[in-house]
Design a protein around this motif. Structure first.
Motif, PDB file in Angstrom:
ATOM      1  N   VAL A 245      -6.283  -3.298  -0.102  1.00 47.95           N
ATOM      2  CA  VAL A 245      -5.704  -2.564  -1.226  1.00 47.95           C
ATOM      3  C   VAL A 245      -5.342  -3.492  -2.372  1.00 47.95           C
ATOM      4  O   VAL A 245      -5.505  -3.141  -3.550  1.00 47.95           O
TER       5      VAL A 245
ATOM      6  N   ALA B 284       0.833  -1.209   0.000  1.00 46.57           N
ATOM      7  CA  ALA B 284       0.000   0.000   0.000  1.00 46.57           C
ATOM      8  C   ALA B 284       0.868   1.260   0.000  1.00 46.57           C
ATOM      9  O   ALA B 284       0.543   2.254   0.652  1.00 46.57           O
TER      10      ALA B 284
ATOM     11  N   TYR C 292     -10.002   4.247  -3.316  1.00 48.02           N
ATOM     12  CA  TYR C 292     -10.481   4.563  -1.960  1.00 48.02           C
ATOM     13  C   TYR C 292     -11.351   5.820  -1.858  1.00 48.02           C
ATOM     14  O   TYR C 292     -12.174   5.917  -0.945  1.00 48.02           O
TER      15      TYR C 292
ATOM     16  N   MET D 103      -4.391   5.158  -5.408  1.00 52.13           N
ATOM     17  CA  MET D 103      -4.995   5.220  -4.076  1.00 52.13           C
ATOM     18  C   MET D 103      -6.276   6.038  -4.091  1.00 52.13           C
ATOM     19  O   MET D 103      -7.242   5.729  -3.385  1.00 52.13           O
TER      20      MET D 103
END
Length: 348
Positions: A192, A113, A287, A283
């Motif tokens: 992730v 991550a 997310y 990311m």
């Protein structure tokens, strides 16, 4: 600067592995470096007293790394990678080892991550600002070993990292517009690794990723990275409520890359920007919600007070976010950035 506190902390932490409870990242080395860097040495050992009990022992090796390409991303070889880089940094200057391995590891920037590159960025800062000694070299070796063992590419980013001149894009690097144009995965469940593999199935992912064309020179790469950290910090205020921990890495990953630039050959700066952009884009896409909210109101404070609040809060992500946004604030002077760590502290 650290009065030996950071080196003492490294000594304690280097008895532990880079991950715990399956595959959670060991944030200890990163958090203590940030605490010391901002003058909060007195909190370090007390913080470690509460953190070390969560960690696992250093992983055992299986056999020496011989074919490094085949071993990249093989977490079962984590112990072997730690041993490999320990030997490398005992035999060669650290900048030489970093210069050799940075371009090999950079395509796998999603490792852990993005914690692989983040931990390397903190280790490089300690070496660059405080000088080299055994503890700091060991920290860099463990950071590089962690990155190598969890090496994971961002889907679709290979053309960016090679600087493909045929990529579409605008004449100017407009990070703000590129971030605003990122699509989202439909299924925002799971960890992730589960989320990243869904990106190729998003029709708009590849064109959105290549909206930011490769930097044409080192100066442009540095400006692009600076803009990326700044804009990602502001985006945390809009999207952080959805994933307050994981979206911190959209800020801290490019910050780590930006901090590492001075220790690298300038020829590596353009691919470094490309990889950082890919990491932040990924990311964000896996997310962040589609629609943001109005930025929160947080009591105004000076940069020193902002970090002091983060240090008192004690969560490693709040500490690292404060560390990153203070860098961005020092360049931009935008006081909105100073609200991000306090907001993260409320959410986490």
């Amino acid at each position: 600067m650290n009065d030996g506190i950071l080196d003492e902390a490294y000594e304690r932490l280097h008895r532990t592995g880079p991950e715990f409870q399956g595959w959670l990242s060991n944030h200890g080395p990163m958090a203590v470096e940030a605490l010391v860097r901002h003058g909060h040495q007195s909190r370090v050992h007390r913080w470690l007293d509460g953190y070390l009990g969560r960690l696992d022992e250093v992983p055992r090796g299986l056999h020496p790394i011989d074919d490094w390409r085949a071993a990249l991303g093989d977490v079962k070889r984590a112990g072997d990678w730690l041993t490999y880089f320990d030997r490398q940094l005992r035999e060669r200057p650290w900048r030489e080892v970093l210069g050799t391995w940075w371009p090999r590891l950079l395509p796998g920037i999603a490792a852990g991550a993005t914690h692989g590159v983040i931990r390397v960025g903190h280790a490089v800062r300690a070496l660059d600002l405080d000088g080299e000694n055994r503890q700091r070299l060991t920290e860099l070796s463990q950071a590089l070993g962690y990155w190598a063992s969890r090496w994971q590419p961002v889907p679709g980013a290979d053309r960016l990292l090679t600087g493909d001149p045929d990529l579409p894009g605008t004449d100017d690097i407009d990070v703000d517009a590129a971030l605003a144009g990122l699509p989202r995965i439909d299924d925002q469940t799971g960890g992730v690794r589960d989320r990243l593999v869904r990106l190729p199935g998003v029709p708009r992912w590849q064109p959105a990723l290549t909206t930011v064309r490769p930097a044409r020179n080192p100066a442009e790469a540095e400006r692009g990275l600076t803009s990326l950290v700044y804009r990602a910090s502001l985006d945390y205020l809009r999207f952080g409520h959805a994933e307050p921990v994981m979206l911190v890495h959209a800020v801290t990953a490019p910050t780590a890359v930006l901090r590492t630039l001075p220790a690298l050959d300038r020829g590596l700066w353009a691919p470094s920007f490309a990889a950082a952009w890919a990491a932040t884009a990924a990311m964000t896409s896996v997310y962040a919600p589609t629609d943001g909210i109005a930025p929160p109101t947080v009591t105004p404070a000076t940069p020193a007070e902002v970090f002091a609040r983060a240090a008192r809060h004690g969560d490693e992500h709040v500490v690292k976010l404060a560390d990153a946004v203070l860098d961005a604030h020092a360049v931009s002077g935008d006081d909105r950035l100073l609200t991000a760590p306090g907001y993260a502290g409320q959410l986490i």
